[in-house]
Design a protein around this motif. Structure first.
Motif, PDB file in Angstrom:
ATOM      1  N   VAL A 287       0.969  -0.975  -0.247  1.00  0.00           N
ATOM      2  CA  VAL A 287      -0.524  -0.372  -0.096  1.00  0.00           C
ATOM      3  C   VAL A 287       0.869   1.267   0.193  1.00  0.00           C
ATOM      4  CG1 VAL A 287      -1.112   1.639   1.646  1.00  0.00           C
ATOM      5  CG2 VAL A 287      -1.707  -1.211   0.896  1.00  0.00           C
ATOM      6  N   VAL A 288       1.971   1.564   0.768  1.00  0.00           N
ATOM      7  CA  VAL A 288       2.832   2.420   1.104  1.00  0.00           C
ATOM      8  C   VAL A 288       3.173   2.633  -0.786  1.00  0.00           C
ATOM      9  CG1 VAL A 288       4.630   3.941   2.038  1.00  0.00           C
ATOM     10  CG2 VAL A 288       3.028   2.471   2.964  1.00  0.00           C
ATOM     11  N   ARG A 289       4.041   0.991  -0.884  1.00  0.00           N
ATOM     12  CA  ARG A 289       4.377   1.809  -2.404  1.00  0.00           C
ATOM     13  C   ARG A 289       3.687   2.477  -3.609  1.00  0.00           C
ATOM     14  NH1 ARG A 289       5.997  -2.950  -3.265  1.00  0.00           N
ATOM     15  NH2 ARG A 289       4.454  -3.413  -4.641  1.00  0.00           N
ATOM     16  N   LEU A 290       2.315   2.088  -3.345  1.00  0.00           N
ATOM     17  CA  LEU A 290       1.558   2.273  -4.545  1.00  0.00           C
ATOM     18  C   LEU A 290       0.775   3.082  -4.185  1.00  0.00           C
ATOM     19  CD1 LEU A 290       0.120  -1.356  -5.348  1.00  0.00           C
ATOM     20  CD2 LEU A 290       2.365  -0.477  -6.260  1.00  0.00           C
ATOM     21  N   ILE A 291       0.316   3.513  -3.257  1.00  0.00           N
ATOM     22  CA  ILE A 291      -0.417   4.570  -3.442  1.00  0.00           C
ATOM     23  C   ILE A 291       0.384   6.032  -3.417  1.00  0.00           C
ATOM     24  CG2 ILE A 291       0.295   5.369  -0.356  1.00  0.00           C
ATOM     25  CD1 ILE A 291      -2.709   5.352   0.376  1.00  0.00           C
ATOM     26  N   ARG A 292       1.400   6.237  -3.670  1.00  0.00           N
ATOM     27  CA  ARG A 292       2.592   6.720  -3.988  1.00  0.00           C
ATOM     28  C   ARG A 292       1.228   8.040  -5.240  1.00  0.00           C
ATOM     29  NH1 ARG A 292       5.994   8.647  -7.964  1.00  0.00           N
ATOM     30  NH2 ARG A 292       5.817   6.754  -8.294  1.00  0.00           N
ATOM     31  N   SER A 293       0.660   6.914  -5.773  1.00  0.00           N
ATOM     32  CA  SER A 293       0.650   7.459  -7.633  1.00  0.00           C
ATOM     33  C   SER A 293      -1.010   7.311  -7.834  1.00  0.00           C
ATOM     34  CB  SER A 293       0.548   5.900  -8.739  1.00  0.00           C
ATOM     35  OG  SER A 293      -0.598   4.546  -7.543  1.00  0.00           O
TER      36      SER A 293
END
Length: 509
Positions: A287-293
């Motif tokens: 989640v932390v990695r992908l929520i940036r997008s």
């Protein structure tokens, strides 16, 4: 301030600027108790709000509430403004919305049991692997039977239904033991005693209410009162993780933006990772990695960077490190590990400097234009424009009453859900069983009146006669049989699935 300009965070030999288009690369604010983490969080929140970025933060001690009022009259702030040559420095309040799971210090913050999902709910309840599997079966049976799980009463009713029909359910979904169901029920009782039932119900939170701006284009700062929540650390951390996962699920892909859509501060972040199972850690990292997008920046606030797993720490580009203590071998080891997370500065010994920092002083490494971390610098964090410290209950109530969502979440809604449906089905089954038993009894009575008369007795001895069965027992057995048949028929209905949170959906990917 224009979004293209950097946000002034600290001033040392050079100005330390946080670039808005790099703010969704996440960040870290760390330091021992009393070193200035909360004020730094307030400075960052005010800066984001000033460029039109909404903010969410948990207010652990109530100190962040002061940003709803203009600052001024604080000798320490005045001294820091003069020391850093920041004049003119205008005291300015930020637009704030207060939230509170218990509805006492802000708008009630609720969600439904279905939206939380079995994975996060199992963590909140402290279940083991077997109990978590039983909880997952319960959710699946609810889905297949069109039963909404809105609050803890619904979950209790659904668990009872699963236990009562364990044989039929076990043949399709897997073994369900009464012991596991009982353990889950006891965990729910413990959660209710901690006030956890206030978190579940309707109206559920609309996350887009977090993403508001005022008439001047400033982003609202959403502050969650967390003083009571912190007495149940697992509930606190799971609730914030649910908020993150819901943001990920509901927001569309945004790509690289000139500024974030929302910045999320996760205070006391170490609680999120304490006793977390590997599967949950994997989902947090994802989640932390992908929520940036999705245009969301996540900033973890904790005492030491080593509190954060390496897989998550590697995603945090903007770092503000306040003073650490190094009195014990364990603390010295943690300081050494922390110093290795920064891009080295040949003119600065990070390992030595971090133990000498004063209050409000920090080591900073912020992302540059090309996305690379800057070399670590020692600097003083600028003071906030709002008041430092908590406001009075009267001032808080004034802010709540003037809020954009005032009155909406305060009205509790209790619509038909699993508890009511299961109760109605049980009543219908009992009524149908009684009606069938009465019809059978009537039919038996009619047959007796039309039976031919017995033949005259003869002198030959008659064979021994068996005693006729009790009419009452016949009625009871038939009622039980019909009742069980109706319940099985009701339990086999198939319906639509209930939408749940992102961590539930990620497990199916």
């Amino acid at each position: 301030m224009e979004p293209s300009e950097g946000l002034l965070v600290a001033r040392g030999e050079v100005d330390l600027l946080l670039l808005p288009h790099m703010a969704n690369r996440h960040g870290l604010v760390a330091g021992a108790t009393g070193t200035g983490k909360t004020v730094t969080l307030q400075v960052l929140a005010e800066a984001f709000s000033g460029i039109g970025v909404p903010v969410f933060a948990a207010d652990i001690k109530g100190d962040l509430s002061g940003m709803s009022q203009a600052g001024g009259g604080n000798p320490k702030v005045d001294a820091r403004v003069e020391q850093l040559k920041l004049a003119p420095w205008e005291p300015t309040p930020s637009p704030v919305m207060f939230w509170d799971v218990f509805g006492e210090q802000g708008h009630p913050l609720r969600t439904t049991v279905s939206e939380v999902g079995p994975l996060l709910l199992a963590r909140m309840l402290g279940l083991n692997d077997v109990q978590e599997a039983v909880l997952a079966v319960t959710f699946r049976v609810a889905d297949d039977n069109e039963l909404l799980l809105l609050d803890l009463k619904d979950l209790r009713a659904m668990l009872k239904y699963v236990a009562d029909n364990a044989d039929d359910i076990g043949s399709e979904y897997g073994l369900v033991s009464a012991a596991s169901v009982g353990a889950i029920q006891r965990s729910i009782l413990a959660l209710e005693e901690q006030g956890g039932q206030a978190f579940f119900g309707e109206p559920a939170l609309d996350l887009f209410d977090f993403m508001q701006t005022d008439g001047n284009g400033r982003g609202y700062v959403n502050l969650l009162a967390a003083d009571r929540l912190m007495t149940s650390p697992r509930v606190y951390s799971t609730m914030l993780l649910w908020l993150l996962s819901e943001l990920f699920e509901q927001l569309p892909e945004a790509g690289d933006l000139p500024k974030p859509k929302l910045v999320f501060f996760f205070d006391e972040a170490h609680l999120l990772f304490d006793e977390a199972q590997p599967a949950l850690l994997e989902k947090i990292e994802q989640v932390v990695r992908l929520i940036r997008s999705k245009g969301v920046g996540v900033y973890f606030v904790t005492q030491n960077p080593v509190d954060i797993p390496d897989t998550v720490l590697g995603q945090l580009g903007n770092k503000v490190q306040h003073a650490l203590r190094a009195f014990t071998p364990r603390e010295q080891k943690a300081v050494k590990a922390m110093s290795e997370t920064f891009r080295p500065n040949p003119e600065l010994d990070v390992e030595s400097a971090v133990t000498d920092l004063g209050v409000g002083e920090a080591l900073l490494s912020l992302l540059e234009e090309d996305g690379s971390p800057s070399i670590v610098q020692r600097a003083l964090v600028v003071p906030p424009h709002g008041r430092i410290g908590a406001i009075t209950p009267e001032q808080r109530q004034q802010v709540v009453a003037a809020s954009l969502v005032a009155g909406h979440y305060e009205q509790v809604v209790d619509r038909e859900s699993a508890e009511e449906v299961l109760a109605a089905r049980a009543q219908a089954a009992v009524a149908a069983a009684e009606q069938a038993a009465a019809a059978a009894a009537a039919a038996a009575g009619g047959e007796a009146t039309t039976r031919p008369a017995p033949r005259p007795e003869s002198s030959a001895p008659r064979p021994a006669q068996r005693k006729a069965p009790s009419t009452g027992r016949t009625r009871e057995s038939m009622a039980e049989a019909v009742g069980k048949s109706v319940l099985r028929a009701a339990g086999s209905q198939v319906g639509r699935s209930i939408a749940r949170g992102i961590l539930g959906s990620l497990t199916r990917r």
